[in-house]
Design an enzyme around this catalytic site. Structure first.
Site, short mmCIF file in Angstrom:
data_model
loop_
_atom_site.label_atom_id
_atom_site.label_comp_id
_atom_site.label_asym_id
_atom_site.label_seq_id
_atom_site.Cartn_x
_atom_site.Cartn_y
_atom_site.Cartn_z
N TRP A 89 -77.81 -61.10 49.58
CA TRP A 89 -77.61 -62.20 49.35
C TRP A 89 -76.66 -62.46 47.81
O TRP A 89 -75.32 -63.17 47.31
CB TRP A 89 -78.00 -62.94 50.08
CG TRP A 89 -76.61 -64.36 50.41
CD1 TRP A 89 -76.78 -66.13 50.29
CD2 TRP A 89 -75.20 -64.52 50.89
NE1 TRP A 89 -75.78 -66.87 50.54
CE2 TRP A 89 -74.29 -65.53 50.88
CE3 TRP A 89 -74.12 -63.57 51.06
CZ2 TRP A 89 -73.21 -65.54 51.13
CZ3 TRP A 89 -72.69 -63.53 51.32
CH2 TRP A 89 -72.83 -64.52 51.10
N ARG A 103 -86.28 -62.55 38.10
CA ARG A 103 -87.01 -62.00 37.54
C ARG A 103 -87.50 -60.72 37.80
O ARG A 103 -88.69 -60.49 37.15
CB ARG A 103 -88.06 -62.93 37.42
CG ARG A 103 -87.63 -64.12 37.32
CD ARG A 103 -88.31 -63.89 35.78
NE ARG A 103 -87.43 -65.43 34.70
CZ ARG A 103 -88.44 -66.54 34.88
NH1 ARG A 103 -89.37 -67.38 35.49
NH2 ARG A 103 -87.65 -68.15 33.85
N LYS A 122 -81.52 -69.93 53.20
CA LYS A 122 -81.64 -71.22 54.66
C LYS A 122 -82.78 -71.04 54.73
O LYS A 122 -83.57 -69.95 54.64
CB LYS A 122 -80.84 -69.48 55.22
CG LYS A 122 -79.30 -69.85 54.89
CD LYS A 122 -78.69 -68.67 55.89
CE LYS A 122 -77.31 -68.58 55.60
NZ LYS A 122 -76.74 -67.85 56.62
N GLY A 126 -73.46 -69.89 56.55
CA GLY A 126 -72.59 -69.10 57.07
C GLY A 126 -72.79 -67.79 58.17
O GLY A 126 -73.97 -67.44 57.84
N LYS A 162 -81.06 -70.67 63.50
CA LYS A 162 -80.69 -69.13 64.19
C LYS A 162 -81.36 -67.84 63.88
O LYS A 162 -81.78 -66.95 64.71
CB LYS A 162 -79.27 -68.91 63.76
CG LYS A 162 -79.00 -68.72 61.41
CD LYS A 162 -78.91 -67.10 61.45
CE LYS A 162 -79.17 -67.35 59.68
NZ LYS A 162 -79.39 -65.96 58.88
N GLU A 187 -86.64 -64.90 56.41
CA GLU A 187 -87.00 -66.41 57.00
C GLU A 187 -87.34 -67.01 58.08
O GLU A 187 -88.62 -68.03 58.20
CB GLU A 187 -85.37 -66.57 56.42
CG GLU A 187 -84.77 -66.15 54.86
CD GLU A 187 -85.55 -67.13 53.48
OE1 GLU A 187 -86.58 -67.76 53.87
OE2 GLU A 187 -84.81 -66.73 52.71
#
Length: 335
Positions: free
Chosen positions: A17, A37, A110, A138, A193, A284
């Site tokens: 991302w 890094r 997120k 989103g 989500k 995540e």
């Protein structure tokens, strides 16, 4: 549409991302510096102009700078943090001595922090209290957005002038930002989500069919909305891109790391084995399941699907037993 803007965008995070956002900002006409890094990412981009570890499908133009010096990344007009949620705090501490209070911090991570149960904005504010904060969240698969496929996203910030800045710095004809001032709701959607996607994956892995997945998505949305409202968010935000939109995407495609992780769990693979196979890829929803379950208890919010995922991942509860308990819950009204 925005070619030639004069913004300088610094991005910390060399994953899929963060790399995609560097491409999007460059495409919008911004001068871009990407910081990481990870020496392998730096070498890959510097030598081949491709992040062959996290985003091998996308070429990075030579004018996207790559560096391991976070202090240099902070010397831009905007700082975007696109790191995994569990290291966001440490990154903020690292940059706190060099980042000017005039530079807005945009969070592209997120999650809900383990232990503190803070949203990402609360983590950043606790360390960088004087910097304006924005959220980008989103239904955004990194490779599709970076390849120029039509994509929409939510940008949340309290100050409309910051939204205008971000719109021109990263937005474009094929990457369309929509504004909200609901920073809390935007983040709750992005965190929960992932948990619901794991639940959907488990259902797929158990061969429960599409009816079950549709029910999990719908009831999962209800859980997302309950927690968001308890935290002071607007219900309207949850029906938008950062809530329902992201939920549909993450629960509907095996490109989702959380969905595919859940499928493996449903097929009987242990959590540790799945993570070992995945190596660098962050999932995540694993951390979010623990944090969201505890945050729900803190606010006395009913989130049975989230609790079920937490029990499977952290209490070694048997998948079949947890599913049986969910199916045996009393009939109730919808809502």
């Amino acid at each position: 549409m925005n070619a030639g803007n004069n913004y300088r965008v610094g991005i910390i995070g060399g994953g899929a991302w963060g790399t995609a956002l560097s491409v999007l900002a460059n495409r919008a006409g911004s001068a871009v510096m990407l910081g990481t890094r990870n020496i392998n990412v730096i070498q890959s981009i510097a030598e081949r102009r491709i992040n062959d570890i996290y985003l091998p499908s996308v070429f990075l133009t030579p004018d996207i700078q790559i560096t391991d010096k976070f202090g240099d990344v902070c010397q831009n007009d905007i700082l975007i943090l696109a790191v995994p949620s569990h290291i966001l705090r440490s990154v903020c501490i690292t940059v706190s001595d060099t980042l000017s209070v005039d530079v807005p911090v945009v969070i592209a991570s997120k999650g809900i922090e383990r232990g503190s149960l803070m949203l990402m904005s609360e983590v950043v504010h606790s360390i960088l209290p004087k910097n304006q904060i924005g959220i980008i969240s989103g239904p955004n698969f990194a490779d599709e957005a970076a390849r120029g496929l039509p994509t929409a996203t939510t940008i949340a910030c309290a100050n409309p002038s910051l939204w205008d800045m971000l719109m021109y710095a990263i937005g474009g004809r094929l990457f369309r930002p929509y504004m909200t001032t609901d920073i809390v709701g935007t983040q709750i959607g992005g965190a929960i989500k992932n948990v619901i996607a794991i639940a959907c994956g488990i259902a797929i892995g158990k061969n429960f069919g599409e009816n079950a997945r549709a029910a999990l998505v719908t009831r999962g949305f209800t859980e997302m909305a309950r927690l968001a409202l308890a935290k002071g968010a607007s219900y309207e935000t949850l029906t938008g891109l950062s809530g329902l939109g992201d939920l549909i995407l993450t629960c509907g495609s095996t490109k989702s790391r959380n969905l595919s992780f859940g499928i493996a769990v449903g097929q009987g693979k242990p959590k540790e084995e799945i993570l070992l196979e995945r190596g660098r890829s962050a999932t995540e929803g694993i951390i979010a399941a623990e944090s969201a379950s505890k945050l729900a208890r803190k606010f006395n919010v009913s989130m049975p699907i989230t609790d079920a995922v937490y029990r499977i991942l952290y209490e070694n509860a048997l998948v079949d037993e947890v599913i049986a308990e969910l199916l045996e819950r009393p009939f109730t009204g919808e809502g």
